[in-house]
Enzyme design. Structure first.
Site, mmCIF file in Angstrom:
data_model
loop_
_atom_site.group_PDB
_atom_site.id
_atom_site.type_symbol
_atom_site.label_atom_id
_atom_site.label_comp_id
_atom_site.label_asym_id
_atom_site.label_seq_id
_atom_site.Cartn_x
_atom_site.Cartn_y
_atom_site.Cartn_z
ATOM 1 N N SER A 145 0.826 -1.208 0.000
ATOM 2 C CA SER A 145 0.000 0.000 0.000
ATOM 3 C C SER A 145 0.854 1.249 0.000
ATOM 4 O O SER A 145 0.333 2.332 -0.272
ATOM 5 C CB SER A 145 -0.953 -0.005 1.191
ATOM 6 N N HIS A 166 -2.815 -3.111 -6.368
ATOM 7 C CA HIS A 166 -3.225 -2.712 -5.018
ATOM 8 C C HIS A 166 -4.735 -2.864 -4.852
ATOM 9 O O HIS A 166 -5.521 -2.107 -5.433
ATOM 10 C CB HIS A 166 -2.777 -1.267 -4.738
ATOM 11 N N GLU A 178 -5.717 -0.596 -7.988
ATOM 12 C CA GLU A 178 -4.759 0.330 -8.586
ATOM 13 C C GLU A 178 -3.679 -0.518 -9.256
ATOM 14 O O GLU A 178 -3.071 -1.378 -8.612
ATOM 15 C CB GLU A 178 -4.132 1.226 -7.515
ATOM 16 N N ASN A 216 -4.370 5.887 -1.219
ATOM 17 C CA ASN A 216 -3.763 6.120 0.092
ATOM 18 C C ASN A 216 -3.123 7.497 0.212
ATOM 19 O O ASN A 216 -3.070 8.061 1.307
ATOM 20 C CB ASN A 216 -2.744 5.028 0.419
#
Ligand code: CAA
Length: 316
Positions: A145, A166, A178, A216
């Site tokens: 992440s 991700h 992602e 994130n």
């Protein structure tokens, strides 16, 4: 033009072979890895699930079994699936998963998704082994992440094959992946990874290898901003969460979501970024976050963080 073959499996699910993937390797069956393995097996892929120790494998398989039963029994209850088809779907999903502690088993995989803890030393050794065993056509993906995909590409010595995939928690419910490329990622590997993500019924978005990718980079500073706001006495955690749920339409408020993600994970991400980018005000580490982690109150996984938890739900 590439032909797309579709296979029907129990539970009326299908998967595409345009990605050239039929066997999926998942390393680590924890919070994210078990969900990824489940998503792939439910779609008809053969899955090689690799863990360091037998007990972690058993824990991961139990989690997958519980989750696939939960999803299937909901579909049966709602009349979307016959009970017999549901039972066959559960059995066939579990039968597609080969669980092993032997990393040599990754040699048969067309894509490998690494979902182990965010420890660079551990990943260095692991990627060295992956680089030695995989096929030249294998897509090598990390579910990291916040760590650099380029660094892991260096560890495995196969930078053209390396990408980020991700997923989001809970993987079974969250639709986004992602797909992250470095300057050295082979465009064909990237295109196959996009197609593979679609075949899991996820929506892929493209991103370059940058701290936090898209979600994130925006989400973690939002969560820590909420903690800082509580620290300043602006509002209680409960009111912050109510405000963001009812005022911004979010499914969870930021304090509960931080607990859900894991406060240790939040601290590791924001702490890492603060060290790397000390002048970036968005990467300030809240004292309340440090204190919760130091006290072992890591959120949902330990039963308490900013909130108290009863399993996967907030305690009443
Ligand atoms: N396995 C199977 N089913 C699951 C599940 C699991 N692990 N988790 C939830 N579900 C199912 C439930 O059974 C339920 O099914 P029905 O609708 O058929 O009843 C459905 O999901 C909804 O769950 P709940 O009723 O328990 O609660 P909810 O409606 O609040 O949904 C939620 C739960 C999906 C988690 C929702 O609150 C949500 O979307 N929260 C935000 C999650 C989020 O933002 N995730 C991203 C975190 S960041 C991240 O992951 C990146 C990182 O690197 C840190």
């Amino acid at each position: 033009m590439m032909t797309i073959a579709r296979y029907r499996v129990a539970g009326a699910r299908s998967f595409s072979t345009a990605s050239g993937v039929s066997t999926v390797g998942v390393i680590g069956l924890g919070l994210m890895g078990h969900g990824i393995a489940q998503a792939a097996a439910e779609k008809g892929y053969k899955v090689v699930a690799v863990e360091l120790e037998e007990r972690f494998l058993q824990g991961g398989l139990k989690r997958i079994g519980d989750s696939v039963k939960k999803i299937t029994s909901k579909a049966v209850e709602k009349g979307k699936m016959d009970k017999a088809v549901g039972d066959a779907h559960i059995a066939s999903t579990m039968a597609r998963i080969t669980a092993t502690t032997d990393r040599g088993a990754l040699a048969s995989c067309d894509v490998i998704i690494e979902a182990v803890i965010e420890n660079l030393q551990l990943k260095q050794t692991l990627y060295g082994e992956i680089g030695r065993v995989v096929k030249d056509s294998c897509i090598i993906a990390s579910n990291t992440s916040s760590l650099s995909i380029g660094t892991m590409a260096g560890y495995c010595g196969r930078p053209a094959q390396m990408i980020g995939l991700h997923f989001f928690n809970p993987v079974q419910m969250m639709k986004l992946v992602e797909v992250v490329r470095t300057d050295q990622t082979d465009p064909k590997i990237f295109a196959r990874a996009m197609e593979f993500s679609r075949s899991l019924d996820k929506t892929p978005v493209e991103c370059i290898d940058t701290p936090g990718f898209i979600v994130n980079r925006l989400l973690v500073p939002y969560l820590t901003s909420a903690m800082l706001l509580v620290e300043r006495g602006v509002a209680t955690p409960a009111d912050v969460d109510t405000a963001m749920k009812l005022g911004a339409g979010h499914p969870m408020g930021p304090m509960a979501l931080a607990d859900y993600v894991g406060l240790d994970t939040c601290l590791s991400i924001i702490g890492g970024w603060q060290s790397a980018f000390p002048d970036e005000p968005a990467f300030k580490v809240p004292e309340s976050l440090r204190a919760k982690v130091a006290a072992g109150k890591l959120g949902r996984k330990t039963g308490e963080g900013f909130w108290k938890w009863d399993g996967d739900k907030l305690a009443a």
